[in-house]
Scaffold this active site. Structure first.
Site, PDB file in Angstrom:
ATOM      1  CG  ASN A   9     -16.366  16.327  28.491  1.00 44.80           C
ATOM      2  OD1 ASN A   9     -15.412  16.790  27.849  1.00 44.80           O
ATOM      3  ND2 ASN A   9     -17.313  15.579  27.940  1.00 44.80           N
ATOM      4  CE  LYS A  11     -19.774  17.828  26.639  1.00 46.17           C
ATOM      5  NZ  LYS A  11     -21.191  17.658  26.349  1.00 46.17           N
ATOM      6  CG  HIS A  95     -18.990  12.191  25.562  1.00 45.23           C
ATOM      7  ND1 HIS A  95     -19.909  12.784  24.719  1.00 45.23           N
ATOM      8  CD2 HIS A  95     -19.168  12.751  26.775  1.00 45.23           C
ATOM      9  CE1 HIS A  95     -20.608  13.667  25.407  1.00 45.23           C
ATOM     10  NE2 HIS A  95     -20.179  13.670  26.656  1.00 45.23           N
ATOM     11  CD  GLU A  97     -20.955  15.976  23.231  1.00 44.19           C
ATOM     12  OE1 GLU A  97     -19.751  16.233  23.406  1.00 44.19           O
ATOM     13  OE2 GLU A  97     -21.857  16.450  23.956  1.00 44.19           O
ATOM     14  CD  GLU A 167     -21.859  11.730  30.121  1.00 45.06           C
ATOM     15  OE1 GLU A 167     -21.735  12.724  30.849  1.00 45.06           O
ATOM     16  OE2 GLU A 167     -21.405  11.680  28.969  1.00 45.06           O
ATOM     17  N   GLY A 173     -26.425  18.311  27.482  1.00 39.82           N
ATOM     18  CA  GLY A 173     -26.474  19.622  26.846  1.00 39.82           C
ATOM     19  C   GLY A 173     -27.881  20.136  26.596  1.00 39.82           C
ATOM     20  CB  SER A 213     -28.481  18.772  32.015  1.00 37.79           C
ATOM     21  OG  SER A 213     -28.542  18.951  30.608  1.00 37.79           O
TER      22      SER A 213
HETATM   23  P1  PGA Z   1     -23.646  18.564  29.937  1.00 37.36           P
HETATM   24  O1  PGA Z   1     -22.589  17.501  29.325  1.00 37.36           O
HETATM   25  O2  PGA Z   1     -23.345  18.654  31.415  1.00 37.36           O
HETATM   26  O3  PGA Z   1     -23.384  19.841  29.209  1.00 37.36           O
HETATM   27  O4  PGA Z   1     -24.993  18.004  29.684  1.00 37.36           O
HETATM   28  C1  PGA Z   1     -22.271  16.330  30.021  1.00 37.36           C
HETATM   29  C2  PGA Z   1     -21.346  15.491  29.194  1.00 37.36           C
HETATM   30  O5  PGA Z   1     -21.477  15.505  27.962  1.00 37.36           O
HETATM   31  O6  PGA Z   1     -20.454  14.803  29.719  1.00 37.36           O
END
Ligand code: PGA
Length: 257
Positions: A9, A11, A95, A97, A167, A173, A213
């Site tokens: 992803n 982003k 997601h 976010e 998640e 992140g 992560s």
């Molecule tokens: P990250 O993001 O691996 O940077 O923690 C995962 C995600 O948001 O799908």
């Protein structure tokens, strides 16, 4: 047997040129991986160019979001059909976010899931608890609400087209991934929910990815777990080396699983 799925992803990162370079690098390294699905989810501006790069390979294209309506006056939005005709197979929906910064709710997630399936896309539906929810013992309540409401009116046939991504928001992140045991506990819980809602056979065929992560040094222990069928990778998918490393390590574990 469930075929694991590792999705990157990206982003809101990578210009078109950067996307072409990254996808070319990934293709060079991963063209012969076939015991798991490798999916790239670049920003919408790069979908068309990344599609050209991965054409005729096992690498699959996915989008990061969509609107639930078929078309119309929705400035700035993209429909499922637009993504489908651009060559996307998957679309990430709900997601955290999007839930946090763009007001997505279980209801809009459900509308998007239904619309994606109708148009022939495979949703990757994200669920997961926030830190304060985990700390106050609400993880299973939150996850079960996300699953139940996100899958409202999704029938036994439609559910087979869905991937669920667990998640935990506190792991996204932050560099703080859930341990394999913590993740497996929730994955198993989700699979049991699906067995209750549909049936055991269906629940055993649905893929549940872990996200938050994921790095080259954590993928192996995660994917060894019985109910963890891959990963949704954010930060580590932005560099060729780390994403390739994650996929290769996962592929080796899957061979022995
Ligand atoms: P990250 O993001 O691996 O940077 O923690 C995962 C995600 O948001 O799908």
């Amino acid at each position: 047997m469930r075929k694991p799925i590792i999705a990157g992803n990206w982003k809101m990162n990578k210009t078109v040129e950067e996307s072409i370079a990254l996808s070319n690098g990934i293709k060079r390294n991963l063209f012969n991986i076939n015991n798991l699905e490798v999916v790239l989810c670049p920003p919408v501006t790069s979908l068309s160019d990344v599609k050209d790069v991965v054409l005729d390979t096992n690498i699959i294209l996915g989008a990061q979001n969509m609107h639930w309506e078929k078309e119309g006056a929705f400035t700035g939005e993209v429909s499922a059909k637009m993504l489908k005709t651009l060559g996307c197979k998957y679309v990430i929906i709900g997601h955290s976010e999007r839930r946090t910064y763009f007001g997505e709710t279980n209801e809009t997630v459900n509308k998007k899931v239904k619309s994606a399936i109708t148009e022939g896309l495979f949703p990757i539906m994200c669920v997961g608890e926030k830190l304060e929810e985990r700390e106050s013992g609400k993880t299973f309540d939150v996850v079960s609400l996300h699953v139940e409401k996100g899958l409202l009116n999704v029938d036994k046939k439609e559910i087979l087209n869905i991937v669920i991504a667990y998640e935990p928001v506190w792991a996204i992140g932050t560099g703080k991934n859930a341990t394999a045991e913590q993740a497996e506990e929730v994955h198993k819980f989700i699979r049991n929910l699906l067995a209750k809602k549909y049936d055991r056979e269906i629940s055993e065929s649905i893929r549940i990815q872990y996200g938050g992560s994921v790095k080259p040094d954590s993928i192996e222990s995660l994917i060894k777990e019985k109910d963890i069928d891959g990963a949704l990778v954010g930060g580590a998918s932005l560099k060729e080396e780390s994403f390739v490393d994650i996929v290769k390590k996962a592929s080796r574990v899957v061979k022995e699983k």
